[in-house]
Design a protein around this motif. Structure first.
Motif, PDB file in Angstrom:
ATOM      1  N   HIS A 282      12.267  93.645 -27.311  1.00  0.00           N
ATOM      2  CA  HIS A 282      12.325  92.943 -26.024  1.00  0.00           C
ATOM      3  C   HIS A 282      13.325  91.780 -26.117  1.00  0.00           C
ATOM      4  CE1 HIS A 282      10.931  90.100 -22.901  1.00  0.00           C
ATOM      5  NE2 HIS A 282      10.583  91.190 -22.240  1.00  0.00           N
ATOM      6  N   PRO A 283      14.019  91.451 -25.001  1.00  0.00           N
ATOM      7  CA  PRO A 283      15.051  90.396 -25.053  1.00  0.00           C
ATOM      8  C   PRO A 283      14.551  89.042 -25.546  1.00  0.00           C
ATOM      9  CG  PRO A 283      15.282  91.682 -23.047  1.00  0.00           C
ATOM     10  CD  PRO A 283      14.025  92.153 -23.702  1.00  0.00           C
ATOM     11  N   ARG A 284      13.261  88.763 -25.478  1.00  0.00           N
ATOM     12  CA  ARG A 284      12.751  87.480 -25.963  1.00  0.00           C
ATOM     13  C   ARG A 284      12.387  87.517 -27.447  1.00  0.00           C
ATOM     14  NH1 ARG A 284       8.466  84.539 -22.083  1.00  0.00           N
ATOM     15  NH2 ARG A 284       8.472  83.225 -23.951  1.00  0.00           N
ATOM     16  N   PHE A 285      12.391  88.714 -28.052  1.00  0.00           N
ATOM     17  CA  PHE A 285      11.978  88.826 -29.442  1.00  0.00           C
ATOM     18  C   PHE A 285      13.081  88.299 -30.368  1.00  0.00           C
ATOM     19  CE2 PHE A 285       8.564  92.387 -29.224  1.00  0.00           C
ATOM     20  CZ  PHE A 285       7.792  91.537 -28.465  1.00  0.00           C
ATOM     21  N   VAL A 286      12.616  87.660 -31.423  1.00  0.00           N
ATOM     22  CA  VAL A 286      13.518  87.182 -32.474  1.00  0.00           C
ATOM     23  C   VAL A 286      13.169  87.954 -33.746  1.00  0.00           C
ATOM     24  CG1 VAL A 286      14.279  85.217 -33.830  1.00  0.00           C
ATOM     25  CG2 VAL A 286      13.673  84.908 -31.412  1.00  0.00           C
ATOM     26  N   GLY A 297      10.343  84.447 -28.637  1.00  0.00           N
ATOM     27  CA  GLY A 297      10.985  83.174 -28.378  1.00  0.00           C
ATOM     28  C   GLY A 297      10.639  82.614 -27.008  1.00  0.00           C
ATOM     29  N   ASP A 298      11.108  81.395 -26.747  1.00  0.00           N
ATOM     30  CA  ASP A 298      10.818  80.738 -25.474  1.00  0.00           C
ATOM     31  C   ASP A 298      11.697  81.249 -24.343  1.00  0.00           C
ATOM     32  OD1 ASP A 298       8.881  79.146 -26.653  1.00  0.00           O
ATOM     33  OD2 ASP A 298      10.347  77.623 -27.236  1.00  0.00           O
ATOM     34  N   GLU A 299      12.886  81.791 -24.632  1.00  0.00           N
ATOM     35  CA  GLU A 299      13.811  82.224 -23.594  1.00  0.00           C
ATOM     36  C   GLU A 299      14.336  83.620 -23.911  1.00  0.00           C
ATOM     37  OE1 GLU A 299      16.915  79.385 -23.318  1.00  0.00           O
ATOM     38  OE2 GLU A 299      15.614  77.760 -22.582  1.00  0.00           O
ATOM     39  N   ARG A 300      14.772  84.315 -22.862  1.00  0.00           N
ATOM     40  CA  ARG A 300      15.368  85.632 -23.014  1.00  0.00           C
ATOM     41  C   ARG A 300      16.780  85.498 -23.589  1.00  0.00           C
ATOM     42  NH1 ARG A 300      13.471  90.011 -19.734  1.00  0.00           N
ATOM     43  NH2 ARG A 300      15.624  90.750 -19.625  1.00  0.00           N
ATOM     44  N   GLN A 301      17.139  86.429 -24.456  1.00  0.00           N
ATOM     45  CA  GLN A 301      18.490  86.473 -24.986  1.00  0.00           C
ATOM     46  C   GLN A 301      19.389  87.248 -24.025  1.00  0.00           C
ATOM     47  OE1 GLN A 301      18.609  87.277 -29.370  1.00  0.00           O
ATOM     48  NE2 GLN A 301      16.433  87.749 -29.051  1.00  0.00           N
ATOM     49  N   ASN A 302      20.652  86.867 -23.964  1.00  0.00           N
ATOM     50  CA  ASN A 302      21.618  87.526 -23.098  1.00  0.00           C
ATOM     51  C   ASN A 302      22.149  88.765 -23.823  1.00  0.00           C
ATOM     52  OD1 ASN A 302      23.347  88.152 -21.050  1.00  0.00           O
ATOM     53  ND2 ASN A 302      24.871  86.596 -21.594  1.00  0.00           N
ATOM     54  N   LEU A 303      21.401  89.881 -23.668  1.00  0.00           N
ATOM     55  CA  LEU A 303      21.748  91.118 -24.364  1.00  0.00           C
ATOM     56  C   LEU A 303      22.216  92.161 -23.361  1.00  0.00           C
ATOM     57  CD1 LEU A 303      18.665  91.295 -26.765  1.00  0.00           C
ATOM     58  CD2 LEU A 303      20.942  90.404 -27.272  1.00  0.00           C
ATOM     59  N   SER A 304      23.091  93.031 -23.787  1.00  0.00           N
ATOM     60  CA  SER A 304      23.568  94.107 -22.918  1.00  0.00           C
ATOM     61  C   SER A 304      22.452  95.117 -22.693  1.00  0.00           C
ATOM     62  CB  SER A 304      24.789  94.786 -23.548  1.00  0.00           C
ATOM     63  OG  SER A 304      24.441  95.331 -24.820  1.00  0.00           O
ATOM     64  N   PRO A 428       6.642 103.515 -35.956  1.00  0.00           N
ATOM     65  CA  PRO A 428       5.704 102.375 -35.946  1.00  0.00           C
ATOM     66  C   PRO A 428       5.881 101.571 -34.658  1.00  0.00           C
ATOM     67  CG  PRO A 428       6.759 102.590 -38.086  1.00  0.00           C
ATOM     68  CD  PRO A 428       7.464 103.543 -37.185  1.00  0.00           C
ATOM     69  N   PHE A 429       4.767 101.143 -34.085  1.00  0.00           N
ATOM     70  CA  PHE A 429       4.780 100.438 -32.796  1.00  0.00           C
ATOM     71  C   PHE A 429       4.172  99.045 -32.970  1.00  0.00           C
ATOM     72  CE2 PHE A 429       2.354  99.114 -29.068  1.00  0.00           C
ATOM     73  CZ  PHE A 429       3.341  99.121 -28.084  1.00  0.00           C
ATOM     74  N   PHE A 430       4.796  98.042 -32.295  1.00  0.00           N
ATOM     75  CA  PHE A 430       4.318  96.670 -32.397  1.00  0.00           C
ATOM     76  C   PHE A 430       4.431  95.999 -31.028  1.00  0.00           C
ATOM     77  CE2 PHE A 430       6.509  98.049 -36.183  1.00  0.00           C
ATOM     78  CZ  PHE A 430       5.564  97.887 -37.186  1.00  0.00           C
ATOM     79  N   ARG A 431       3.517  95.075 -30.771  1.00  0.00           N
ATOM     80  CA  ARG A 431       3.556  94.277 -29.541  1.00  0.00           C
ATOM     81  C   ARG A 431       3.248  92.825 -29.883  1.00  0.00           C
ATOM     82  NH1 ARG A 431      -0.541  94.580 -24.315  1.00  0.00           N
ATOM     83  NH2 ARG A 431       0.679  93.260 -22.930  1.00  0.00           N
ATOM     84  N   VAL A 432       4.043  91.889 -29.335  1.00  0.00           N
ATOM     85  CA  VAL A 432       3.816  90.445 -29.514  1.00  0.00           C
ATOM     86  C   VAL A 432       3.723  89.838 -28.125  1.00  0.00           C
ATOM     87  CG1 VAL A 432       4.675  88.299 -30.480  1.00  0.00           C
ATOM     88  CG2 VAL A 432       5.101  90.467 -31.674  1.00  0.00           C
ATOM     89  N   GLY A 433       2.555  89.272 -27.782  1.00  0.00           N
ATOM     90  CA  GLY A 433       2.323  88.837 -26.414  1.00  0.00           C
ATOM     91  C   GLY A 433       2.549  87.370 -26.133  1.00  0.00           C
ATOM     92  N   ASP A 434       2.645  86.517 -27.165  1.00  0.00           N
ATOM     93  CA  ASP A 434       2.848  85.091 -26.909  1.00  0.00           C
ATOM     94  C   ASP A 434       3.699  84.483 -28.025  1.00  0.00           C
ATOM     95  OD1 ASP A 434       1.195  84.733 -29.100  1.00  0.00           O
ATOM     96  OD2 ASP A 434      -0.594  84.340 -27.899  1.00  0.00           O
ATOM     97  N   THR A 435       4.090  83.231 -27.798  1.00  0.00           N
ATOM     98  CA  THR A 435       4.976  82.558 -28.748  1.00  0.00           C
ATOM     99  C   THR A 435       4.243  82.077 -29.993  1.00  0.00           C
ATOM    100  OG1 THR A 435       4.642  80.477 -27.528  1.00  0.00           O
ATOM    101  CG2 THR A 435       6.547  81.817 -26.912  1.00  0.00           C
ATOM    102  N   ASN A 436       2.937  82.149 -30.028  1.00  0.00           N
ATOM    103  CA  ASN A 436       2.165  81.699 -31.177  1.00  0.00           C
ATOM    104  C   ASN A 436       1.892  82.830 -32.164  1.00  0.00           C
ATOM    105  OD1 ASN A 436       1.909  79.062 -30.154  1.00  0.00           O
ATOM    106  ND2 ASN A 436       0.201  79.694 -28.847  1.00  0.00           N
ATOM    107  N   THR A 437       2.390  84.022 -31.873  1.00  0.00           N
ATOM    108  CA  THR A 437       2.109  85.190 -32.721  1.00  0.00           C
ATOM    109  C   THR A 437       3.392  85.635 -33.420  1.00  0.00           C
ATOM    110  OG1 THR A 437       0.326  85.924 -31.268  1.00  0.00           O
ATOM    111  CG2 THR A 437       1.279  87.559 -32.743  1.00  0.00           C
ATOM    112  N   CYS A 438       3.268  85.881 -34.722  1.00  0.00           N
ATOM    113  CA  CYS A 438       4.394  86.394 -35.510  1.00  0.00           C
ATOM    114  C   CYS A 438       3.881  87.547 -36.375  1.00  0.00           C
ATOM    115  CB  CYS A 438       4.989  85.303 -36.392  1.00  0.00           C
ATOM    116  SG  CYS A 438       6.335  85.875 -37.469  1.00  0.00           S
ATOM    117  N   LEU A 439       4.538  88.694 -36.307  1.00  0.00           N
ATOM    118  CA  LEU A 439       4.164  89.848 -37.120  1.00  0.00           C
ATOM    119  C   LEU A 439       5.152  90.003 -38.280  1.00  0.00           C
ATOM    120  CD1 LEU A 439       3.314  92.511 -34.350  1.00  0.00           C
ATOM    121  CD2 LEU A 439       1.781  90.880 -35.470  1.00  0.00           C
ATOM    122  N   ARG A 440       4.586  90.259 -39.466  1.00  0.00           N
ATOM    123  CA  ARG A 440       5.425  90.455 -40.650  1.00  0.00           C
ATOM    124  C   ARG A 440       5.040  91.768 -41.318  1.00  0.00           C
ATOM    125  NH1 ARG A 440       5.332  87.596 -44.987  1.00  0.00           N
ATOM    126  NH2 ARG A 440       3.291  86.603 -44.705  1.00  0.00           N
TER     127      ARG A 440
END
Length: 443
Positions: A282-286, A297-304, A428-440
């Motif tokens: 997703h464009p907000r994922f880092v 992340g807090d903002e969307r990245q400018n991705l094509s 493999p499938f992953f979902r991150v719903g808020d800025t306080n969650t980090c998957l490793r």
């Protein structure tokens, strides 16, 4: 017996019985037919829903039953005009101010009382003139006709209004009845379907348990090493899994224990080194440089634009895909409050709002709003005694099984019912719903 004075009778008919003056804006009570001035019958400051009391018949009626009586208002104006145009003689008869003759005639065109001399004058010669008695009778007849017409018209209007309201009510009740019947029919079909599915499921589980009991009775005398080897062989063959029975987690076809799970997860032949695929994020994922961690992340990245990227659903896939074999990978979910892990078909929808369930090609569990859930439709809630921070995802492609294990306690969390992947590549499938969650992803 004294002769009735028609003029006085006309004046009496045009006089309100409350204020004893000529009617001013007269209102008629439809129910009883009595007339009164508006200011006399409606109390000052009374609301539209207040009732009025008839001083004549003592009846109580709602204000909506009061109707303006314009004919009576006209009569009051004529009577008032007659009173101003005439004076009383000693015999209590009205006389013409101009000719001092008794007013015995009524000019229909000018609507005034005149004497016989006025009748022959140039002013009224061409007018229609009738005796006062006839004029009073005709006026009284018109008033009665007008009152009847008003009453009939009002009653008919109210009747039509009541019929219309009840017709609408009947239609509404019929629609509600049909809707309730349709819902009952759907519920009955669901109950029958659930009963049939449970009957089949229970039959399979009981049969499996019966076979297991018989096998255990026959194997209970074997040495421990040989017994454990049989259990490991059963697990590796793909018969591990759990089923949801009566809302509770029950083991079937072999109870998973810590030893068996650890043995399986230590098998390097099925452990895979999974990494996150930035092209699907997703464009907000880092995604980290090593592609082993992902956060929101807090903002969307400018991705094509890319058809592979999830948007707006906050998801990402692993780079590695599988079309056969058994595979296992670990995910560190930490203390995040909004996440999901599992597997997804390569053809899963990635644009717009998607449904996270096996019907749409996603087999996953997650945490959201403080509750652990199996992502199915409807959602199945999990009651976990220990909060998992590391989760292992086990995939047996040929058997169509996806299982989740709490690595910290080495206990099985959930296993989806056997599915058919139909040769399609799974990721493999992953979902991150808020800025306080980090998957490793762990090696």
């Amino acid at each position: 017996m004294a002769a009735v004075n028609p003029v006085k009778t006309l004046q009496d008919e045009a006089t309100c019985s409350i204020c004893l003056d000529y009617y001013k804006d007269p209102l008629m009570i439809i129910d009883c037919g009595h007339n009164f001035c508006r200011a006399c019958i409606i109390p000052c400051g009374a609301g539209v829903d207040a009732n009025v009391s008839c001083p004549c018949c003592r009846g109580s009626f709602p204000q909506r039953n009061l109707k303006p009586n314009r004919q009576l208002a006209n009569v009051a104006d004529v009577a008032k005009h007659l009173s101003l145009q005439s004076i009383k003689d000693p015999g209590d008869e009205r006389v013409c101010e101009k000719h001092q003759e008794v007013l015995k005639l009524f000019c229909e065109e000018d609507q005034i009382l005149i004497c016989v001399v006025c009748d022959r004058s140039k002013e009224h010669r061409a007018h229609a003139v009738v005796p006062i008695e006839e004029a009073a009778q005709e006026l009284r007849r018109k008033m009665e006709t007008a009152e009847k017409f008003i009453i009939q018209s009002t009653v008919e209007t109210e009747r039509q209004k009541v019929e219309s309201e009840f017709k609408q009510l009947h239609l509404f009740l019929e629609e509600q009845e049909q809707r309730q019947l349709d819902q009952l029919s759907e519920l009955d079909q669901k109950i029958v379907k659930t009963r049939e599915e449970n009957a089949t499921k229970y039959s399979d589980v009981f049969s499996c348990l019966s076979e297991l009991v018989c096998e255990m009775e026959g194997k209970c005398q074997q040495p421990a090493s040989e017994f454990l080897q049989v259990r490991l062989g059963r697990w590796e063959a793909g018969t591990w899994g759990v089923h949801v029975l009566n809302g509770e987690m029950k083991g079937a076809c072999g109870v998973c224990n810590k030893f068996v799970l650890k043995k399986l997860m230590d098998d390097r032949s099925i452990n895979v080194n999974v990494t996150f695929d930035p092209a699907t994020a997703h464009p907000r994922f880092v995604v980290s440089e090593c592609q082993k961690s992902v956060s929101c992340g807090d903002e969307r990245q400018n991705l094509s634009y890319s058809p592979q990227r999830f948007d707006p659903c906050r998801c990402v896939l692993g780079r590695e895909g599988f079309t056969s074999g058994r595979h296992c990978w670990e995910v560190m979910v930490g203390n995040g409050g909004f996440w999901a892990v599992g597997v997804a078909r390569e053809s899963v929808e990635r644009k717009g709002q998607i449904s996270l369930d096996p019907e749409e090609g996603i087999w996953a569990i997650g945490l959201s709003w403080g509750q652990y859930r199996v992502l199915t439709s409807p959602v199945t809630f999990l009651s976990l005694s220990n909060r998992p921070t590391r989760i292992a995802v086990l995939l047996n492609y040929e058997m169509g099984l996806v299982t989740f294990v709490n690595v910290g306690t080495m206990t099985e969390i959930f296993s989806f019912p056997q599915a058919s992947f139909a040769g399609e590549r799974l990721f493999p499938f992953f979902r991150v719903g808020d800025t306080n969650t980090c998957l490793r992803l762990l090696p």
